[in-house]
Design an enzyme around this catalytic site. Structure first.
Site, PDB file in Angstrom:
ATOM      1  CG  MET A  88      -1.900  -1.199   1.157  1.00  0.00           C
ATOM      2  SD  MET A  88      -3.456  -0.924   2.009  1.00  0.00           S
ATOM      3  CE  MET A  88      -2.894  -0.611   3.651  1.00  0.00           C
ATOM      4  N   GLY A  89       2.181   1.070  -0.340  1.00  0.00           N
ATOM      5  CA  GLY A  89       3.066   2.228  -0.452  1.00  0.00           C
ATOM      6  C   GLY A  89       3.619   2.676   0.892  1.00  0.00           C
ATOM      7  CG  LEU A 125       7.223   1.295  -0.744  1.00  0.00           C
ATOM      8  CD1 LEU A 125       7.913   0.913  -2.047  1.00  0.00           C
ATOM      9  CD2 LEU A 125       6.217   0.230  -0.339  1.00  0.00           C
ATOM     10  CG  HIS A 166       6.974  -2.046   2.193  1.00  0.00           C
ATOM     11  ND1 HIS A 166       6.901  -0.929   2.997  1.00  0.00           N
ATOM     12  CD2 HIS A 166       5.744  -2.604   2.217  1.00  0.00           C
ATOM     13  CE1 HIS A 166       5.684  -0.826   3.482  1.00  0.00           C
ATOM     14  NE2 HIS A 166       4.959  -1.831   3.028  1.00  0.00           N
ATOM     15  N   GLY A 188       4.889 -10.013   4.083  1.00  0.00           N
ATOM     16  CA  GLY A 188       5.628  -9.922   5.340  1.00  0.00           C
ATOM     17  C   GLY A 188       4.988 -10.747   6.449  1.00  0.00           C
ATOM     18  CD  GLN A 215      -1.864  -8.814   4.445  1.00  0.00           C
ATOM     19  OE1 GLN A 215      -2.698  -7.937   4.526  1.00  0.00           O
ATOM     20  NE2 GLN A 215      -0.616  -8.569   4.086  1.00  0.00           N
ATOM     21  CG  LEU A 254      11.169  -1.413  10.145  1.00  0.00           C
ATOM     22  CD1 LEU A 254      12.028  -1.179   8.897  1.00  0.00           C
ATOM     23  CD2 LEU A 254      11.364  -0.270  11.137  1.00  0.00           C
ATOM     24  CB  SER A 255       4.259  -0.692  10.879  1.00  0.00           C
ATOM     25  OG  SER A 255       2.963  -0.240  10.521  1.00  0.00           O
TER      26      SER A 255
HETATM   27  O1  PAF Z   1      -0.055  -5.817   3.565  1.00  0.00           O
HETATM   28  C1  PAF Z   1      -0.478  -4.885   2.852  1.00  0.00           C
HETATM   29  O2  PAF Z   1       0.191  -3.866   2.648  1.00  0.00           O
HETATM   30  C2  PAF Z   1      -1.868  -4.994   2.237  1.00  0.00           C
HETATM   31  O3  PAF Z   1      -2.757  -5.615   3.099  1.00  0.00           O
HETATM   32  C3  PAF Z   1      -1.864  -5.681   0.855  1.00  0.00           C
HETATM   33  C4  PAF Z   1      -1.399  -7.134   0.962  1.00  0.00           C
HETATM   34  C5  PAF Z   1      -0.928  -4.919  -0.078  1.00  0.00           C
HETATM   35  C6  PAF Z   1      -3.274  -5.679   0.265  1.00  0.00           C
HETATM   36  O4  PAF Z   1      -3.747  -4.381   0.114  1.00  0.00           O
END
Ligand code: PAF
Length: 282
Positions: free
Chosen positions: A30-31, A33, A37, A149, A155, A186-187
């Protein structure tokens, strides 16, 4: 690195690589970064000849009152980081491109059981939104491998089941959590923390680490969970959940050996998540 904004351009670019029989690796994001990422991109590089990253803040996975509007959008910065990390293609669709008939009428993907409880309990519909957008991206990119991740432990479990149940011919690779020097995972949401909150935030990891030590030494599970919750509250967190599960996210039982501690907790207006795997004594 080429940045592609629409589906025909993406398909054309991917077609060139497929004609050359190159393996394609996907990194959905979702950017905004960070090094976590970029570890996904590096991992994808090791598994594929062509790396495709996506940047899309997916409205379908945000609940009412969550941080969809506030979510940081830093595309120019993200492009520079991806290029430096060796990404080949960046796909940055708009909402109208991915959901042309609108969000209400969008066909959704629901992965039962594993989407329930934990983050699924406190964010109803969240994993349906994730499963839907990830399925769309899998269909559009048709990667050989996709990297996610391990910080988003649930997820990752949802996506593994999605791939198995829908027979996507895609290898899913989980990438270890990248932490700041003080232990904070990191988030992108760490950017919401003020200075005092940022100083407290590593306590989430330290609490899990202390609990892991206690559990691996044979301390009782319920008492360890209670003292973990208490410690989080004492340092200023509002715990959302703190649970011990088997690594497949089934409830931990007396025979569970490989387990995972999972936590979500609010610090001011920021919701942080973290997890640690551990081995319970038999
Ligand atoms: O983990 C993320 O950043 C989001 O949940 C994903 C997997 C890109 C889906 O939007």
């Amino acid at each position: 690195m080429r940045t592609l904004r629409d589906i025909p351009a993406l398909r054309e670019a991917l077609g060139e690589h497929r004609r050359r029989d190159q393996r394609i690796g996907l990194v959905p994001t979702m950017g905004n970064l960070h090094a976590g990422h970029l570890a996904l991109v590096e991992t994808a590089r090791r598994h594929a000849e062509v790396v495709v990253a996506t940047v899309f803040v997916n409205p379908l996975q945000f609940g009412a009152g969550e941080d969809l509007e506030a979510y940081p959008r830093t595309l120019a910065d993200d492009q520079a980081k991806l290029e430096a990390a060796g990404c080949d293609l960046l796909f940055t669709p708009t909402e109208a491109t991915l959901y042309p008939r609108g969000l209400v009428n969008q066909t959704r993907v629901c992965v039962p059981a594993v989407s329930e409880g934990l983050c699924g309990g406190s964010r109803p519909g969240h994993f349906d939104g994730v499963s839907t957008v990830v399925s769309i991206l899998f269909n559009l990119v048709q990667p050989d491998v996709a990297c996610f991740g391990e910080k988003d432990y649930q997820q990752l479990a949802v996506i593994r089941k999605l791939v198995a149940d829908l027979h996507f011919p895609i290898e899913i690779v989980g990438v270890p959590i990248v932490r700041a020097e003080d232990g904070l995972a990191l988030s992108s949401r760490n950017g919401y923390l003020d200075q005092a909150e940022r100083a407290t935030a590593p306590e989430l990891h330290h609490t899990l680490a202390a609990m892991r030590e206690a559990l691996e030494a044979g301390e009782p599970i319920e008492a360890t969970l209670d003292s973990g919750r208490q410690r989080l509250q004492e340092v200023g967190f509002d715990p959302d959940y703190l649970e011990l599960r088997a690594t497949d996210l089934e409830p931990a039982t007396a025979t569970t050996h490989e387990a995972v501690l999972l936590a979500a907790a609010r610090l001011g207006k920021t919701r942080l998540i973290d997890n640690l795997t551990l081995t319970l004594p038999q």
